[in-house]
Design a protein around this motif. Structure first.
Motif, mmCIF file in Angstrom:
data_model
loop_
_atom_site.group_PDB
_atom_site.id
_atom_site.type_symbol
_atom_site.label_atom_id
_atom_site.label_comp_id
_atom_site.label_asym_id
_atom_site.label_seq_id
_atom_site.Cartn_x
_atom_site.Cartn_y
_atom_site.Cartn_z
ATOM 1 N N TRP A 125 36.238 36.403 36.066
ATOM 2 C CA TRP A 125 37.497 37.159 36.120
ATOM 3 C C TRP A 125 38.236 37.060 34.780
ATOM 4 N N SER A 126 38.768 38.207 34.350
ATOM 5 C CA SER A 126 39.479 38.230 33.060
ATOM 6 C C SER A 126 40.692 39.142 33.178
ATOM 7 N N THR A 127 41.792 38.579 33.648
ATOM 8 C CA THR A 127 43.004 39.373 33.845
ATOM 9 C C THR A 127 43.498 39.975 32.538
ATOM 10 N N GLU A 128 43.545 39.162 31.496
ATOM 11 C CA GLU A 128 44.071 39.636 30.220
ATOM 12 C C GLU A 128 43.241 40.785 29.646
ATOM 13 N N LYS A 129 41.942 40.647 29.722
ATOM 14 C CA LYS A 129 41.060 41.675 29.164
ATOM 15 C C LYS A 129 41.184 42.984 29.928
ATOM 16 N N TRP A 130 41.137 42.902 31.254
ATOM 17 C CA TRP A 130 41.184 44.113 32.068
ATOM 18 C C TRP A 130 42.566 44.760 32.027
ATOM 19 N N ALA A 131 43.582 43.946 31.777
ATOM 20 C CA ALA A 131 44.945 44.485 31.752
ATOM 21 C C ALA A 131 45.178 45.397 30.556
ATOM 22 N N VAL A 132 44.532 45.111 29.445
ATOM 23 C CA VAL A 132 44.749 45.915 28.231
ATOM 24 C C VAL A 132 43.760 47.070 28.131
ATOM 25 N N GLU A 133 42.711 47.042 28.925
ATOM 26 C CA GLU A 133 41.730 48.119 28.891
ATOM 27 C C GLU A 133 42.236 49.316 29.689
ATOM 28 N N VAL A 134 41.870 50.493 29.248
ATOM 29 C CA VAL A 134 42.186 51.700 30.005
ATOM 30 C C VAL A 134 41.263 51.753 31.220
ATOM 31 N N GLY A 135 41.879 51.765 32.406
ATOM 32 C CA GLY A 135 41.067 51.750 33.611
ATOM 33 C C GLY A 135 40.401 50.418 33.859
ATOM 34 N N GLY A 136 41.041 49.355 33.363
ATOM 35 C CA GLY A 136 40.445 48.028 33.527
ATOM 36 C C GLY A 136 40.268 47.621 34.981
ATOM 37 N N GLY A 137 41.143 48.136 35.848
ATOM 38 C CA GLY A 137 41.023 47.803 37.266
ATOM 39 C C GLY A 137 39.756 48.337 37.899
ATOM 40 N N ASP A 138 39.160 49.346 37.275
ATOM 41 C CA ASP A 138 37.930 49.915 37.833
ATOM 42 C C ASP A 138 36.771 48.919 37.773
ATOM 43 N N THR A 139 36.839 48.005 36.819
ATOM 44 C CA THR A 139 35.805 46.965 36.740
ATOM 45 C C THR A 139 35.776 46.156 38.038
ATOM 46 N N ILE A 140 36.953 45.880 38.561
ATOM 47 C CA ILE A 140 37.054 45.144 39.827
ATOM 48 C C ILE A 140 36.568 46.011 40.983
ATOM 49 N N ARG A 141 36.993 47.253 40.995
ATOM 50 C CA ARG A 141 36.671 48.147 42.112
ATOM 51 C C ARG A 141 35.166 48.419 42.198
ATOM 52 N N ILE A 142 34.503 48.474 41.052
ATOM 53 C CA ILE A 142 33.051 48.678 41.064
ATOM 54 C C ILE A 142 32.358 47.510 41.753
ATOM 55 N N GLU A 143 32.823 46.294 41.425
ATOM 56 C CA GLU A 143 32.225 45.115 42.046
ATOM 57 C C GLU A 143 32.551 45.036 43.540
ATOM 58 N N LEU A 144 33.728 45.538 43.931
ATOM 59 C CA LEU A 144 34.128 45.518 45.346
ATOM 60 C C LEU A 144 33.422 46.596 46.163
ATOM 61 N N GLY A 145 32.743 47.501 45.479
ATOM 62 C CA GLY A 145 32.017 48.554 46.185
ATOM 63 C C GLY A 145 32.886 49.713 46.618
ATOM 64 N N THR A 146 34.111 49.777 46.090
ATOM 65 C CA THR A 146 35.010 50.877 46.453
ATOM 66 C C THR A 146 34.981 52.006 45.427
ATOM 67 N N GLN A 147 34.292 51.774 44.309
ATOM 68 C CA GLN A 147 34.073 52.827 43.322
ATOM 69 C C GLN A 147 32.616 52.750 42.891
ATOM 70 N N GLY A 148 31.900 53.820 43.141
ATOM 71 C CA GLY A 148 30.460 53.788 42.885
ATOM 72 C C GLY A 148 29.712 53.187 44.070
ATOM 73 N N THR A 150 26.806 51.013 43.512
ATOM 74 C CA THR A 150 25.845 50.023 43.019
ATOM 75 C C THR A 150 26.064 48.618 43.582
ATOM 76 N N SER A 151 27.271 48.324 44.017
ATOM 77 C CA SER A 151 27.575 46.973 44.507
ATOM 78 C C SER A 151 27.054 46.763 45.927
ATOM 79 N N PRO A 152 26.560 45.563 46.227
ATOM 80 C CA PRO A 152 26.156 45.247 47.605
ATOM 81 C C PRO A 152 27.323 45.326 48.594
ATOM 82 N N LEU A 153 28.543 45.305 48.069
ATOM 83 C CA LEU A 153 29.715 45.416 48.941
ATOM 84 C C LEU A 153 30.001 46.858 49.350
ATOM 85 N N PHE A 154 29.270 47.798 48.789
ATOM 86 C CA PHE A 154 29.443 49.197 49.166
ATOM 87 C C PHE A 154 29.066 49.384 50.635
#
Length: 234
Positions: A125-148, A150-154
């Motif tokens: 987890w990298s709050t600082e990195k994702w906070a400054v990135e454009v669409g940084g929250g999507d990195t989390i959502r991809i892993e949660l399976g709510t975007q895309g 590819t994640s086993p959580l889909f």
């Protein structure tokens, strides 16, 4: 006629409530018939006594009336049995909700991979990195399976349904309750991650880091629930 409807209704689970209604209607009908017969018999008895006081009232029950009397306890028993059948949930009904095409083995494999994804997500987890990135929250959502996809959580809720009614889970009620808590935390984590990508208005903006950190709190809860779920899956 009423017995015919009862037999037809009892042949399908979906007609359980129809069986219940028919039974109650039949019982009510029979009770009214008996009450009317008793009232009529009472009038006959009074008339007979006035005409010939020396003789007692002579009431001869017909076969039809005897049938009505014998029908009441039978229909009452059907109502009781039907009520318990319709109202009590059972595992067979729950199993019908399991997704078509997903086996218990594939569901168990998907869940094991999903639990690993949560561990890796929190470890990296990298709050600082994702906070400054454009669409940084999507990195989390991809892993949660709510975007895309590819994640086993889909669509992990489908795996939960398959596992819940499989031989791999003994206490399917506790499993279901924990799975629901897991999904609630997942939806909250996704909502916070998505909010980190959006501007909240023209005034002072809430920092994306705030939303990302709130998302992390929910992912930690997911990890806690995942350990409970994994312990319930044999």
């Amino acid at each position: 006629f009423f017995f015919f409807l009862t037999m037809m209704a009892s042949t399908a689970t979906g007609f359980g409530r129809l069986l219940h209604v028919v039974s109650i209607f039949s019982l009510s009908f029979c009770s009214n018939e008996v009450m009317a017969w008793q009232s009529s018999s009472s009038r006959i008895a009074k008339t007979t006594c006035h005409q010939n006081p020396s003789d007692g009232p002579e009431i001869l029950p017909s076969p039809h009336r005897r049938e009505l009397l014998s029908l009441i306890p039978k229909m009452a028993a059907i109502v009781g049995t039907t009520s318990s059948t319709v109202m009590l949930p059972n595992r067979a009904f729950a199993a019908a909700a399991a997704p078509t095409g997903m086996t218990a083995d594939s569901a168990r494999s998907q869940w094991r991979n999903a639990a690993t994804v949560l561990d890796d997500l929190l470890q990296n987890w990298s709050t600082e990195k994702w906070a400054v990135e454009v669409g940084g929250g999507d990195t989390i959502r991809i892993e949660l399976g709510t975007q895309g996809t590819t994640s086993p959580l889909f669509q992990i809720e489908k795996a939960f349904k398959a596992l819940r009614d499989s031989e791999y889970v003994d206490d399917f009620i506790e499993f279901q309750e924990t799975a629901e808590e897991f999904m609630d935390a997942l939806y909250r984590a996704d909502s916070m991650a998505s909010s980190s990508n959006n501007k909240t208005g023209s005034g002072k903006q809430t920092s994306p880091a705030v939303f990302i950190e709130q998302s992390r709190v929910e992912v930690v809860k997911m990890q806690s629930f995942s350990k409970k779920l994994s312990a319930m899956v044999k």
